[in-house]
Write a protein that holds these residues in place. Structure first.
Motif, mmCIF file in Angstrom:
data_model
loop_
_atom_site.group_PDB
_atom_site.id
_atom_site.type_symbol
_atom_site.label_atom_id
_atom_site.label_comp_id
_atom_site.label_asym_id
_atom_site.label_seq_id
_atom_site.Cartn_x
_atom_site.Cartn_y
_atom_site.Cartn_z
ATOM 1 N N ILE A 42 -32.130 29.503 -20.703
ATOM 2 C CA ILE A 42 -31.247 28.705 -21.553
ATOM 3 C C ILE A 42 -31.461 27.202 -21.400
ATOM 4 O O ILE A 42 -31.383 26.458 -22.386
ATOM 5 C CB ILE A 42 -29.767 29.053 -21.264
ATOM 6 N N PHE A 43 -31.735 26.739 -20.182
ATOM 7 C CA PHE A 43 -31.829 25.300 -19.944
ATOM 8 C C PHE A 43 -33.142 24.921 -19.258
ATOM 9 O O PHE A 43 -33.666 25.666 -18.435
ATOM 10 C CB PHE A 43 -30.653 24.811 -19.092
ATOM 11 N N ASN A 44 -33.634 23.733 -19.608
ATOM 12 C CA ASN A 44 -34.866 23.198 -19.034
ATOM 13 C C ASN A 44 -34.520 22.397 -17.779
ATOM 14 O O ASN A 44 -33.834 21.373 -17.876
ATOM 15 C CB ASN A 44 -35.566 22.295 -20.062
ATOM 16 N N PRO A 45 -34.977 22.818 -16.591
ATOM 17 C CA PRO A 45 -34.586 22.124 -15.364
ATOM 18 C C PRO A 45 -35.205 20.736 -15.223
ATOM 19 O O PRO A 45 -34.734 19.931 -14.429
ATOM 20 C CB PRO A 45 -35.085 23.065 -14.268
ATOM 21 N N GLY A 54 -24.338 34.676 -17.605
ATOM 22 C CA GLY A 54 -24.215 34.816 -16.161
ATOM 23 C C GLY A 54 -24.732 33.536 -15.534
ATOM 24 O O GLY A 54 -25.574 32.846 -16.110
ATOM 25 N N GLN A 55 -24.220 33.209 -14.378
ATOM 26 C CA GLN A 55 -24.625 32.004 -13.664
ATOM 27 C C GLN A 55 -24.588 30.760 -14.536
ATOM 28 O O GLN A 55 -25.571 30.409 -15.190
ATOM 29 C CB GLN A 55 -26.026 32.176 -13.077
ATOM 30 N N PRO A 56 -23.475 30.071 -14.589
ATOM 31 C CA PRO A 56 -23.386 28.848 -15.391
ATOM 32 C C PRO A 56 -24.313 27.766 -14.850
ATOM 33 O O PRO A 56 -24.778 27.847 -13.707
ATOM 34 C CB PRO A 56 -21.914 28.454 -15.249
ATOM 35 N N PRO A 57 -24.600 26.734 -15.648
ATOM 36 C CA PRO A 57 -25.532 25.685 -15.207
ATOM 37 C C PRO A 57 -24.937 24.830 -14.105
ATOM 38 O O PRO A 57 -24.021 24.044 -14.340
ATOM 39 C CB PRO A 57 -25.775 24.869 -16.487
ATOM 40 N N MET A 58 -25.454 25.000 -12.909
ATOM 41 C CA MET A 58 -24.968 24.274 -11.732
ATOM 42 C C MET A 58 -26.077 23.337 -11.268
ATOM 43 O O MET A 58 -26.815 23.629 -10.325
ATOM 44 C CB MET A 58 -24.576 25.255 -10.636
ATOM 45 N N ALA A 59 -26.249 22.237 -11.966
ATOM 46 C CA ALA A 59 -27.307 21.287 -11.646
ATOM 47 C C ALA A 59 -26.715 20.050 -10.991
ATOM 48 O O ALA A 59 -25.641 19.590 -11.360
ATOM 49 C CB ALA A 59 -28.067 20.893 -12.909
ATOM 50 N N GLY A 60 -27.414 19.526 -10.012
ATOM 51 C CA GLY A 60 -26.964 18.299 -9.375
ATOM 52 C C GLY A 60 -26.037 18.547 -8.206
ATOM 53 O O GLY A 60 -25.922 19.653 -7.690
ATOM 54 N N GLN A 61 -25.352 17.521 -7.783
ATOM 55 C CA GLN A 61 -24.527 17.578 -6.598
ATOM 56 C C GLN A 61 -23.187 18.266 -6.881
ATOM 57 O O GLN A 61 -22.767 18.399 -8.015
ATOM 58 C CB GLN A 61 -24.287 16.163 -6.072
ATOM 59 N N MET A 74 -23.222 19.589 -17.186
ATOM 60 C CA MET A 74 -23.904 20.505 -18.089
ATOM 61 C C MET A 74 -22.985 21.586 -18.647
ATOM 62 O O MET A 74 -23.363 22.285 -19.593
ATOM 63 C CB MET A 74 -25.105 21.146 -17.391
ATOM 64 N N MET A 75 -21.802 21.719 -18.079
ATOM 65 C CA MET A 75 -20.859 22.713 -18.603
ATOM 66 C C MET A 75 -20.478 22.416 -20.050
ATOM 67 O O MET A 75 -20.047 23.307 -20.784
ATOM 68 C CB MET A 75 -19.592 22.745 -17.745
ATOM 69 N N LYS A 76 -20.665 21.166 -20.481
ATOM 70 C CA LYS A 76 -20.331 20.805 -21.858
ATOM 71 C C LYS A 76 -21.135 21.638 -22.857
ATOM 72 O O LYS A 76 -20.670 21.916 -23.965
ATOM 73 C CB LYS A 76 -20.592 19.323 -22.111
ATOM 74 N N TYR A 77 -22.335 22.044 -22.464
ATOM 75 C CA TYR A 77 -23.151 22.844 -23.369
ATOM 76 C C TYR A 77 -22.537 24.222 -23.606
ATOM 77 O O TYR A 77 -22.673 24.793 -24.685
ATOM 78 C CB TYR A 77 -24.563 22.996 -22.808
ATOM 79 N N ALA A 109 -27.604 31.496 -17.238
ATOM 80 C CA ALA A 109 -27.538 30.125 -17.763
ATOM 81 C C ALA A 109 -27.752 29.089 -16.668
ATOM 82 O O ALA A 109 -27.352 27.937 -16.805
ATOM 83 C CB ALA A 109 -26.191 29.892 -18.450
ATOM 84 N N ARG A 110 -28.421 29.502 -15.588
ATOM 85 C CA ARG A 110 -28.785 28.512 -14.577
ATOM 86 C C ARG A 110 -29.716 27.450 -15.169
ATOM 87 O O ARG A 110 -30.445 27.704 -16.119
ATOM 88 C CB ARG A 110 -29.544 29.181 -13.425
ATOM 89 N N CYS A 111 -29.732 26.311 -14.553
ATOM 90 C CA CYS A 111 -30.728 25.307 -14.897
ATOM 91 C C CYS A 111 -31.849 25.454 -13.870
ATOM 92 O O CYS A 111 -32.026 24.636 -12.971
ATOM 93 C CB CYS A 111 -30.123 23.914 -14.851
ATOM 94 N N GLY A 112 -32.589 26.581 -13.999
ATOM 95 C CA GLY A 112 -33.563 26.946 -12.982
ATOM 96 C C GLY A 112 -34.976 27.012 -13.522
ATOM 97 O O GLY A 112 -35.228 26.880 -14.719
ATOM 98 N N ILE A 113 -35.929 27.266 -12.617
ATOM 99 C CA ILE A 113 -37.339 27.262 -12.974
ATOM 100 C C ILE A 113 -37.911 28.662 -13.141
ATOM 101 O O ILE A 113 -39.059 28.819 -13.532
ATOM 102 C CB ILE A 113 -38.175 26.510 -11.912
ATOM 103 N N GLY A 114 -37.123 29.684 -12.856
ATOM 104 C CA GLY A 114 -37.644 31.035 -12.864
ATOM 105 C C GLY A 114 -37.585 31.709 -14.220
ATOM 106 O O GLY A 114 -37.015 31.177 -15.189
#
Length: 469
Positions: free
Chosen positions: A364-367, A48-55, A61-64, A354-359
């Protein structure tokens, strides 16, 4: 303890150490029988929630997701605060509810187009939630923004129709993506007090009224697509299809189960389309898997068999905690639940998230580094099984060592997860020790190693090899 006993223990410990074993290790036996195909390796490795980091538009990050073979990304809460005013949510895509829904100029597709294209380009099928982002602040007395029921259910259904046509039929300079799953809302049962429900500002009966309008309409327009819902909060209080209360129950948890009974009874009596029933859990692994079994039992009770209605577990994460982020423990818990879901009645599953979040809900990903946490490699490991496709019989002598195996075209793979909280001496039969072996634990992050004689606690092991006759 006598000096003689101390000497014996010391010698025994030295002998175990020479052989790569631990004096405290138990023994687990894992047997793979590639000759016995028991089904398919299922898409229980969605996110759920793909990695949407940056502008906007920078989807690097979708490559992961592509590298890990992620099959689906569920699009709920994807837009950030209040949906960010940009992505997926119906008010973001169709901002003026009073406008003419048949005219393309009244839709704001560009942002969601960009997100969906990034997913599809990386081999991920979007699982589209038709609804709105959670508004947690209503529990603190702030006014709602988008979570009241639509003021015209028939028009809301037509808006959804044009959104579906845009992404699957090319309407409005759109696309012809393979997007089978369309979910009507999310967690309308979140709180028995509608004033405190952050996702649906009305009674659950009112939600059923909306579903009874929207689902038949969309299914008539798109009989080839899968229409369902409702993103149930889950079955923490369910202890059997005839019962409601569990030992750790509460009025809110019992409300979740009561709503499911009401919904399934109405769906059966009114013949509503229900191609899939979606539900959630944030319980520890064993308890979550028990709840999945309960959901299966409940659906069967109302006549929604697996052949008729898919069981989709599209929000799950074992015991969320910020303290676990990046740890081998969290990776092992996620891996064990994936294996348990594969071995159970679930059709599909999507971890949250799979957000690139801090919560606590972003395992899955380290922000800070924009790199994967250890838990990401649970998905990499499971993808080795997905590549083979056919699930084969695999047994473990310890119920807390989770196992699953796959085989195809002369190749086999087995995934083993040690959730026993202690080391396990490992004895594997039915698969060659000469294959590629990778491990995730406290000391390794998906590193290639020789097949270990002892499996460390909180370890994920994937062994791929030629088939053993």
């Amino acid at each position: 303890m006598s000096h003689l006993k101390i000497l014996k223990v010391g010698l025994l410990g030295a002998l175990f150490a020479i052989n790569g074993l631990s004096l405290n290790a138990a023994t687990v036996y894992v047997n793979v029988d590639s000759s016995k195909v028991i089904g398919e390796i299922k898409p229980v490795n969605g996110v759920g929630q793909p990695p949407m980091a940056g502008q906007l538009g920078r989807w690097g990050m979708m490559k992961y997701l592509k590298e890990a073979g992620i099959p689906y990304a569920r699009l709920h809460d994807v837009g950030g605060w209040l949906g960010g005013g940009l992505y997926v949510d119906i008010p973001n895509v169709f901002p003026n509810f009073d406008a003419d829904e048949t005219k393309i100029e009244n839709y704001r597709f560009a942002y969601t187009d960009s997100l969906l294209k990034a997913l599809v380009d990386n081999g991920v099928e979007p699982f589209f939630r038709l609804g709105v982002t959670i508004e947690n602040f209503v529990e603190r007395g702030y006014p709602r923004v988008y979570t009241m029921p639509p003021k015209d259910y028939a028009k809301w259904a037509r808006i959804c129709e044009y959104i579906i046509r845009h992404y699957t039929e090319g309407w409005g300079r759109g696309f012809k993506y393979k997007m089978e799953y369309w979910e009507i809302w999310n967690e309308p049962d979140n709180n028995p007090n509608e004033k405190l429900n952050p996702l649906w500002g009305a009674s659950f009966e009112e939600y059923m009224k909306m579903y009874g309008v929207v689902a038949p309409y969309l299914k008539e327009k798109f009989p080839h697509l899968k229409i369902g819902g409702y993103g149930s909060c889950g079955f923490y209080a369910g202890v059997g299809a005839k019962q409601v209360k569990a030992a750790n129950s509460s009025p809110r948890l019992e409300h979740f189960v009561e709503c499911a009974h009401k919904f399934l009874k109405a769906a059966r009596e009114k013949s509503w389309p229900l191609d899939f029933f979606s539900f959630h859990s944030y319980s520890p692994v064993k308890e979550a898997l028990r709840q999945v079994d309960y959901a299966d039992e409940l659906l069967n009770e109302y006549g929604f068999t697996a052949e008729r209605t898919e069981r989709i577990f599209n929000e799950w994460l074992p015991s969320p905690s910020q303290n676990k982020l990046g740890s081998a423990q969290q990776a092992a818990e996620i891996a064990a639940e994936i294996v348990g879901l594969q071995n159970g009645p679930c059709s599909m599953a999507c971890v949250y998230d799979a957000r690139c979040g801090i919560g606590a809900y972003s395992p899955i990903f380290n922000p800070m580094t924009l790199k994967p946490h250890k838990a990401y490699y649970a998905f990499m490991a499971f993808n080795e099984l997905r590549k083979l496709g056919k699930a084969v019989e695999c047994k473990s002598s310890n119920k807390d060592v989770y196992v699953v195996a796959a085989s195809n075209n002369g190749k086999s793979a087995v995934m083993i997860v040690n959730l026993t909280n202690r080391e396990q001496e490992l004895k594997i039969s039915g698969i060659s020790e000469k294959g590629i072996c990778r491990i995730v634990d406290d000391k390794h992050t998906y590193e290639e190693v020789a097949l270990p004689k002892v499996l460390s606690r909180n370890a994920i092991l994937i062994v791929t090899s030629e088939k053993v006759d």
